[in-house]
Design an enzyme around this catalytic site. Structure first.
Site, short mmCIF file in Angstrom:
data_model
loop_
_atom_site.label_atom_id
_atom_site.label_comp_id
_atom_site.label_asym_id
_atom_site.label_seq_id
_atom_site.Cartn_x
_atom_site.Cartn_y
_atom_site.Cartn_z
N ASN A 9 7.25 -11.86 0.14
CA ASN A 9 7.33 -10.83 1.19
C ASN A 9 6.42 -9.69 0.74
O ASN A 9 6.78 -8.93 -0.15
CB ASN A 9 8.79 -10.36 1.32
CG ASN A 9 8.93 -9.16 2.24
OD1 ASN A 9 8.00 -8.82 2.99
ND2 ASN A 9 10.08 -8.52 2.19
N LYS A 11 5.49 -7.10 2.35
CA LYS A 11 5.85 -5.78 2.91
C LYS A 11 4.60 -5.06 3.41
O LYS A 11 3.69 -5.72 3.89
CB LYS A 11 6.63 -4.95 1.87
CG LYS A 11 7.81 -5.74 1.28
CD LYS A 11 8.77 -4.90 0.51
CE LYS A 11 9.89 -5.78 -0.02
NZ LYS A 11 10.95 -5.03 -0.68
N HIS A 96 15.32 -8.03 7.50
CA HIS A 96 15.19 -7.49 6.15
C HIS A 96 15.91 -6.15 6.08
O HIS A 96 15.91 -5.38 7.06
CB HIS A 96 13.71 -7.33 5.79
CG HIS A 96 13.52 -7.01 4.34
ND1 HIS A 96 13.69 -5.74 3.85
CD2 HIS A 96 13.23 -7.80 3.28
CE1 HIS A 96 13.49 -5.76 2.53
NE2 HIS A 96 13.22 -7.00 2.17
N GLU A 98 15.14 -3.42 4.88
CA GLU A 98 14.30 -2.25 5.21
C GLU A 98 14.18 -2.09 6.73
O GLU A 98 14.09 -0.97 7.24
CB GLU A 98 12.92 -2.40 4.54
CG GLU A 98 13.05 -2.20 3.03
CD GLU A 98 12.08 -2.99 2.17
OE1 GLU A 98 11.06 -3.49 2.70
OE2 GLU A 98 12.34 -3.14 0.96
N GLU A 167 19.88 -10.78 -0.04
CA GLU A 167 19.20 -9.74 -0.79
C GLU A 167 20.10 -8.52 -0.92
O GLU A 167 20.17 -7.70 0.00
CB GLU A 167 17.91 -9.34 -0.08
CG GLU A 167 16.94 -10.48 0.12
CD GLU A 167 15.52 -9.97 0.33
OE1 GLU A 167 14.65 -10.37 -0.45
OE2 GLU A 167 15.29 -9.17 1.25
N GLY A 173 13.59 -4.00 -5.21
CA GLY A 173 12.58 -3.07 -5.71
C GLY A 173 13.11 -2.10 -6.75
O GLY A 173 12.45 -1.12 -7.09
N SER A 213 14.39 -8.03 -6.94
CA SER A 213 13.88 -7.95 -8.32
C SER A 213 13.84 -9.31 -9.02
O SER A 213 14.10 -9.41 -10.22
CB SER A 213 14.66 -6.93 -9.14
OG SER A 213 14.55 -5.65 -8.53
P1 PGA Z 1 11.69 -7.14 -4.60
O1 PGA Z 1 11.87 -7.26 -3.01
O2 PGA Z 1 11.43 -8.54 -5.12
O3 PGA Z 1 10.50 -6.23 -4.78
O4 PGA Z 1 12.94 -6.57 -5.14
C1 PGA Z 1 12.51 -8.36 -2.43
C2 PGA Z 1 12.51 -8.21 -0.93
O5 PGA Z 1 12.71 -7.08 -0.44
O6 PGA Z 1 12.32 -9.19 -0.19
#
Ligand code: PGA
Length: 251
Positions: A9, A11, A96, A98, A167, A173, A213
């Site tokens: 992903n 982003k 997601h 976000e 997630e 992140g 992460s």
């Molecule tokens: P990350 O994000 O691996 O940077 O923690 C995962 C995601 O949001 O899909």
């Protein structure tokens, strides 16, 4: 049986040129390599067509990171599922955290988006996950269950086409991964929720990915858990070597 999948992903990262270069690099590194999982990269809308031109579909699947809940029309700035499909993409990330958090996407909209994706032959990667407060106050199983249940008006045939990504928002992140045990417990809970509605066979065939992460160092332990069928990878998907390192966790 269900598939193992590692999906990136990206982003809101990379310019078009950087994105094409990264996709090309990943494709080259995977060429001629045997791997024990499917690989998908989900990229910004602006990158889809150009990335599609440099990846080999038998090696890497291509996805968007969102799509509209509407079919077409006067929705300035939106991108429909049929537009995504017409670029050559096969997948789309929906729900997601976000999107839920910053753009207020709710269960009703996400169901509509999922229907649009399915109607246009895209495979939704449907994200669920609790925030830190819900983890700490112990409501996380119920929260995630209700996010999955938001799709339960779908027919079994349609639900069977969906990939779920768990997630935990507190792990995205942040460098703070869920332990393999926490991931396994939640994945088993999600699979059980699906089983109650759609039966064991469909539940057993649903791929449930972990995200938050995930890195080459922790992927082997996470992916070794029986209900963890791969990962949705943010930060570590932006460097070819770390993304490949995670794919190799399945070797
Ligand atoms: P990350 O994000 O691996 O940077 O923690 C995962 C995601 O949001 O899909």
């Amino acid at each position: 049986m269900r598939k193992n999948i590692v999906a990136g992903n990206w982003k809101m990262n990379t310019t078009l040129q950087e994105g094409v270069e990264l996709a090309n690099e990943i494709n080259t590194l995977l060429e001629g390599k045997s791997k024990n999982c499917e690989v998908v990269i989900c990229v910004p809308f602006t990158h889809l067509t150009s990335v599609n031109a440099v990846i080999e579909p038998s090696i890497i699947g291509l996805g968007a990171e969102n799509c509209s809940e509407h079919e077409s029309g006067a929705y300035t700035g939106e991108v429909s599922a049929s537009m995504v499909k017409s670029t050559g993409a096969t997948h789309v990330i929906l729900g997601h955290s976000e999107r839920r958090q910053y753009f207020g996407e709710n269960n009703e909209q996400l169901l509509a988006k999922t229907k649009q994706a399915l109607a246009n032959g895209l495979t939704p990667i449907f994200c669920v996950g609790e925030v830190l407060e819900e983890r700490e106050n112990g409501t996380y199983n119920d929260v995630v269950r209700s996010q999955v249940e938001a799709l339960f008006s779908l027919s079994a045939d349609d639900f069977a086409k969906i990939i779920i990504a768990y997630e935990p928002v507190w792990a995205i992140g942040t460098g703070k991964t869920a332990t393999a045990e926490q991931a396994q417990d939640m994945h088993a809970n999600i699979r059980h929720t699906i089983e109650e509605k759609y039966g064991k066979e469909l539940a057993d065939n649903t791929s449930i990915l972990y995200g938050g992460s995930c890195k080459p160092g922790n992927a082997p332990e996470l992916f070794a858990k029986p209900d963890v069928d791969g990962g949705l990878i943010g930060g570590a998907a932006l460097k070819a070597d770390s993304f490949i390192g995670i794919i190799e966790a399945f070797n």
